[in-house]
Design an enzyme around this catalytic site. Structure first.
Site, PDB file in Angstrom:
ATOM      1  N   ILE A   1      -0.403  41.730 -10.936  1.00 59.74           N
ATOM      2  CA  ILE A   1       0.728  42.259 -10.169  1.00 59.74           C
ATOM      3  C   ILE A   1       0.758  43.790 -10.184  1.00 59.74           C
ATOM      4  O   ILE A   1       1.720  44.390  -9.729  1.00 59.74           O
ATOM      5  CB  ILE A   1       2.084  41.709 -10.673  1.00 59.74           C
ATOM      6  CG1 ILE A   1       2.359  42.143 -12.112  1.00 59.74           C
ATOM      7  CG2 ILE A   1       2.151  40.202 -10.502  1.00 59.74           C
ATOM      8  CD1 ILE A   1       3.791  41.876 -12.566  1.00 59.74           C
ATOM      9  N   SER A   2      -0.301  44.406 -10.681  1.00 60.92           N
ATOM     10  CA  SER A   2      -0.323  45.870 -10.787  1.00 60.92           C
ATOM     11  C   SER A   2      -0.664  46.532  -9.452  1.00 60.92           C
ATOM     12  O   SER A   2      -1.732  46.272  -8.883  1.00 60.92           O
ATOM     13  CB  SER A   2      -1.356  46.305 -11.828  1.00 60.92           C
ATOM     14  OG  SER A   2      -1.619  47.686 -11.708  1.00 60.92           O
ATOM     15  N   PRO A   3       0.202  47.425  -8.956  1.00 60.22           N
ATOM     16  CA  PRO A   3      -0.142  48.126  -7.716  1.00 60.22           C
ATOM     17  C   PRO A   3      -1.339  49.046  -7.893  1.00 60.22           C
ATOM     18  O   PRO A   3      -2.095  49.298  -6.944  1.00 60.22           O
ATOM     19  CB  PRO A   3       1.126  48.920  -7.390  1.00 60.22           C
ATOM     20  CG  PRO A   3       1.799  49.126  -8.713  1.00 60.22           C
ATOM     21  CD  PRO A   3       1.496  47.881  -9.500  1.00 60.22           C
TER      22      PRO A   3
ATOM     23  N   CYS B   1      -3.947  48.456  -9.854  1.00 63.84           N
ATOM     24  CA  CYS B   1      -5.143  47.621  -9.746  1.00 63.84           C
ATOM     25  C   CYS B   1      -5.439  47.336  -8.276  1.00 63.84           C
ATOM     26  O   CYS B   1      -6.591  47.359  -7.848  1.00 63.84           O
ATOM     27  CB  CYS B   1      -4.959  46.315 -10.513  1.00 63.84           C
ATOM     28  SG  CYS B   1      -4.924  46.494 -12.313  1.00 63.84           S
TER      29      CYS B   1
END
Length: 199
Positions: free
Chosen positions: A11-13, A15
Site C-alpha cells: 500500500i506504499s505510494p 513503492c
C-alpha cells in the site's frame, strides 16, 4: 551476481512510484531480486517510525504535495486519496510470496500491478477477485490466492523480522546482500544503479 532484497509494502505510494525502475536496473547489471513484502505499519512501529495516521499535520501536508510532484515528474497517474487506503496488505503480500515461490510469471509486474491498483485504479487489493485478476494478468495461476495462504503468512511474518535485522525501516527499501549497501526510497534508485555498476 549481485542479489537485491527488496522490502516493500503493497500500500506504499513510494513503492508505487518506483514503477519498474528496480527491475530495469537489475536487468542491466545482471542482478537478482528477492521481493519481501511485509507489514509496513509494523515495521514503522518496530524501528521508530510513525504510522501515517499518527504523523503531524505538517508532515502529511508535505507528503500531499510531494506525492503529486513525484508522480508528475515520473509521468505516472496518481490518486492522492485512493478509495481503498489504507487496506489490509496481507492478502496481496501472500499472493506475491506464493507467486515468487511458484515462478513462471512476471513477478515485478505483479508487484507493480498491486501498487497500481491502489494508487491509480482505485481497486481493493484485499479483495479475492481483485487479487485473482492481478495474478492472472501477470502470468500466474489465480488459484495462488488460495493455495499460497499458509506459506504466504509464514513468510510475511519472517520478512518483517528479516527487515528489522537487516536495518530496513521503511519502504521501498533495497539492500544489496553482497555489500550490505542499503537504499531507502524510490528516489535512491539511481544510487543503487551506480553501486551495482561497481560490483
Amino acid at each position: 551476481m549481485a542479489h537485491i532484497d527488496y522490502y516493500l509494502g503493497t500500500i506504499s505510494p513510494w513503492c508505487y512510484l518506483a514503477g519498474d525502475r528496480l527491475e530495469r536496473i537489475a536487468a542491466r547489471h545482471g542482478a537478482q531480486i528477492t521481493y519481501r513484502p511485509l507489514d509496513l505499519l509494523q515495521l514503522f512501529d518496530r524501528t521508530g517510525g510513525v504510522r501515517p495516521a499518527q504523523r503531524h499535520a505538517s508532515r502529511m501536508d508535505y507528503r500531499n504535495q510531494e506525492l503529486p510532484r513525484w508522480a508528475d515528474h515520473l509521468g505516472m497517474p496518481l490518486t492522492l486519496k485512493p478509495a481503498h487506503w489504507p487496506v489490509n496488505m496481507a492478502p496481496s503480500s501472500y499472493a506475491i510470496i506464493a507467486a515468487q515461490e511458484a515462478g513462471g510469471g512476471d513477478l515485478g509486474g505483479l508487484v507493480h500491478g498491486f501498487l497500481r491498483a491502489v494508487w491509480a485504479e482505485n481497486r481493493d487489493i484485499s479483495d479475492d477477485a481483485v487479487i485473482r485478476d492481478i495474478l492472472g494478468a501477470h502470468g500466474f495461476d489465480p488459484a495462488l490466492a488460495d493455495t499460497g495462504l499458509f506459506v504466504g503468512a509464514e513468510t510475511y511474518g519472517r520478512n518483517l523480522e528479516q527487515a528489522v535485522a537487516a536495518g530496513a525501516f521503511g519502504a521501498p527499501f533495497y539492500i544489496v546482500r553482497e555489500t550490505d549497501q542499503r537504499f531507502w526510497g524510490q528516489d535512491r534508485l539511481d544510487f543503487l544503479d551506480r553501486h551495482l555498476a561497481t560490483l
